[in-house]
Scaffold this motif. Structure first.
Motif, PDB file in Angstrom:
ATOM      1  N   LYS A 106       0.840  -1.194   0.000  1.00  0.00           N
ATOM      2  CA  LYS A 106       0.000   0.000   0.000  1.00  0.00           C
ATOM      3  C   LYS A 106       0.883   1.255   0.000  1.00  0.00           C
ATOM      4  CE  LYS A 106       1.163   1.221   4.235  1.00  0.00           C
ATOM      5  NZ  LYS A 106       1.849   2.510   4.503  1.00  0.00           N
ATOM      6  N   TYR A 133      -2.836  -4.900   3.268  1.00  0.00           N
ATOM      7  CA  TYR A 133      -3.409  -4.274   4.459  1.00  0.00           C
ATOM      8  C   TYR A 133      -3.414  -5.286   5.604  1.00  0.00           C
ATOM      9  CZ  TYR A 133      -5.021  -0.208   1.818  1.00  0.00           C
ATOM     10  OH  TYR A 133      -5.081   0.933   1.059  1.00  0.00           O
ATOM     11  N   VAL A 190      -4.316   5.391   4.291  1.00  0.00           N
ATOM     12  CA  VAL A 190      -4.957   4.249   3.632  1.00  0.00           C
ATOM     13  C   VAL A 190      -5.267   3.090   4.572  1.00  0.00           C
ATOM     14  CG1 VAL A 190      -4.212   4.733   1.278  1.00  0.00           C
ATOM     15  CG2 VAL A 190      -2.656   3.538   2.835  1.00  0.00           C
ATOM     16  N   ALA A 193      -8.403   4.054   6.423  1.00  0.00           N
ATOM     17  CA  ALA A 193      -9.509   4.118   5.455  1.00  0.00           C
ATOM     18  C   ALA A 193     -10.003   2.724   5.109  1.00  0.00           C
ATOM     19  CB  ALA A 193      -9.057   4.859   4.199  1.00  0.00           C
ATOM     20  N   ASP A 194      -9.074   1.778   4.961  1.00  0.00           N
ATOM     21  CA  ASP A 194      -9.464   0.399   4.677  1.00  0.00           C
ATOM     22  C   ASP A 194     -10.293  -0.179   5.815  1.00  0.00           C
ATOM     23  OD1 ASP A 194      -9.417  -2.303   3.571  1.00  0.00           O
ATOM     24  OD2 ASP A 194      -7.937  -2.719   5.144  1.00  0.00           O
ATOM     25  N   ASP A 197     -13.818   1.547   6.003  1.00  0.00           N
ATOM     26  CA  ASP A 197     -14.696   1.092   4.920  1.00  0.00           C
ATOM     27  C   ASP A 197     -15.225  -0.315   5.190  1.00  0.00           C
ATOM     28  OD1 ASP A 197     -14.278   3.437   3.604  1.00  0.00           O
ATOM     29  OD2 ASP A 197     -13.449   2.545   1.784  1.00  0.00           O
ATOM     30  N   ARG A 203     -18.649   3.328   1.438  1.00  0.00           N
ATOM     31  CA  ARG A 203     -17.583   4.204   0.982  1.00  0.00           C
ATOM     32  C   ARG A 203     -17.831   5.619   1.478  1.00  0.00           C
ATOM     33  NH1 ARG A 203     -17.016   3.144  -5.394  1.00  0.00           N
ATOM     34  NH2 ARG A 203     -15.226   4.531  -5.074  1.00  0.00           N
ATOM     35  N   THR A 320      -9.445   2.965  -1.370  1.00  0.00           N
ATOM     36  CA  THR A 320      -8.751   3.706  -0.315  1.00  0.00           C
ATOM     37  C   THR A 320      -7.860   4.791  -0.902  1.00  0.00           C
ATOM     38  OG1 THR A 320      -7.100   1.927  -0.272  1.00  0.00           O
ATOM     39  CG2 THR A 320      -8.827   1.867   1.398  1.00  0.00           C
TER      40      THR A 320
END
Length: 340
Positions: A106, A133, A190, A193-194, A197, A203, A320
């Motif tokens: 990532k 991730y 990120v 955010a992952d 989500d 989203r 992301t």
């Protein structure tokens, strides 16, 4: 199980640029079901403080080849792309052309255009693309998701994420705007955010961000940032992504996630389990928790062997990255950005 299924998987690690490559090599090296090679042709010329290239491979006890072409000519079943962010697209496309499944570090890319091209290349080639991730595989996160979905917290109102760490000083490219695509906003948003989500099953709708260089003022990229995202139903999520851990700190940093609902709140800290103290050679901080990199690799390898799609996949990496892209645009404009 037939003889073909019993054969070791051939895995090629492409680049030592990202420090996670070391952890991946340590997890895979010596496994009877894995044959492993590494290529790091850019390592010798990199202005890094820590070893790269053949020297680092030798210290890890893994086989080394001089070029990415050699690594792909070896015929890997899968590759792990751990190059500088801006070089992900080229390596993923080359791997796809060679018919190798891909685990990509990532963020998936530095631009949405590159990320979309990577997804298209792997889809055309019929190979899997997974985004790295590892915190997805933390038992604490799995338990949090279960409780939220069982209604233990009632209606979710807000989520607060932190992913703070040290400035990655031993890998100079992390603060190169072209190779990294940015600084703390790119490096650390990120992951949270992952998780958010996945937790909400939705989203982000809008993103507002601020960033600065108050810490590490001489850096060419932002070193501190705060991102606020609005999700369907009015859930507000914030992500503190600042490189705020001092260089003298005993650990690289950490990640936390707090979820607040109408019936209570839960905070997880997946990297908190450790032993600490002082020894003759300085501060001691050693993790005693689960090896999340190894758990993520197990998911990838099982997907490669079984032919199923790995999770989180390349589409998650693109989604992301859309949050990061919106955050960068928000910082530039000073306004909230609506995601398409």
């Amino acid at each position: 199980m037939n003889a073909e299924q019993n054969k070791p998987l051939r895995i090629a690690v492409l680049s030592f640029a990202h420090t996670h490559a070391i952890s991946y090599c340590e997890a895979l090296s010596g496994r009877a079901d894995i044959e492993l090679v590494v290529a790091d042709p850019d390592g010798a010329a990199a202005p890094d403080d820590a070893p790269r290239g053949a020297e680092l491979a030798a210290s890890l006890g893994v086989d080394y080849v001089d070029s990415y072409a050699d690594a792909l000519a070896w015929g890997p079943d899968a590759v792990i792309v751990t190059a500088e962010n801006a070089r992900h697209r080229e390596l993923v496309e080359l791997a796809a052309e060679a018919g190798a499944h891909v685990l990509c570090e990532k963020p998936l890319a530095t631009t949405l255009e590159d990320a979309r091209a990577m997804l298209a290349a792997t889809e055309r080639a019929g190979v899997a693309l997974m985004t790295a991730y590892p915190v997805r595989f933390a038992p604490a996160f799995a338990d949090l998701v279960r409780r939220v979905r069982d209604g233990a917290l009632g209606t979710i109102l807000a989520v607060r994420g932190t992913n703070n760490g040290k400035l990655p000083s031993d890998r100079a490219w992390f603060t190169d705007p072209e190779l990294a695509g940015g600084g703390a906003l790119v490096d650390h948003v990120v992951h949270c955010a992952d998780l958010i989500d996945e937790l909400l099953g939705a989203r982000a709708e809008t993103v507002y961000a601020v960033a600065n260089r108050t810490i590490h003022a001489g850096a060419a990229v932002e070193t501190g940032g705060l991102v606020t995202a609005k999700y369907p139903g009015g859930v507000i999520a914030s992500i503190d992504c600042t490189w705020s851990m001092p260089e003298s700190g005993p650990a690289w940093g950490g990640l936390t996630l707090q979820v607040i609902g109408t019936r209570g709140s839960i905070t997880i800290d997946p990297f908190a389990q450790h032993v600490a103290g002082i020894a003759s050679d300085g501060a001691v901080w050693a993790s005693t928790g689960d090896n999340l990199d190894a758990a993520m690799l197990d998911e990838f390898l099982d997907a490669v062997r079984s032919g199923r799609a790995p999770r989180p996949d390349g589409a998650v990496g693109l989604r992301t990255l859309e949050v990061v892209d919106a955050a960068r645009r928000s910082v530039a404009s000073g306004e909230a950005v609506r995601l398409g």
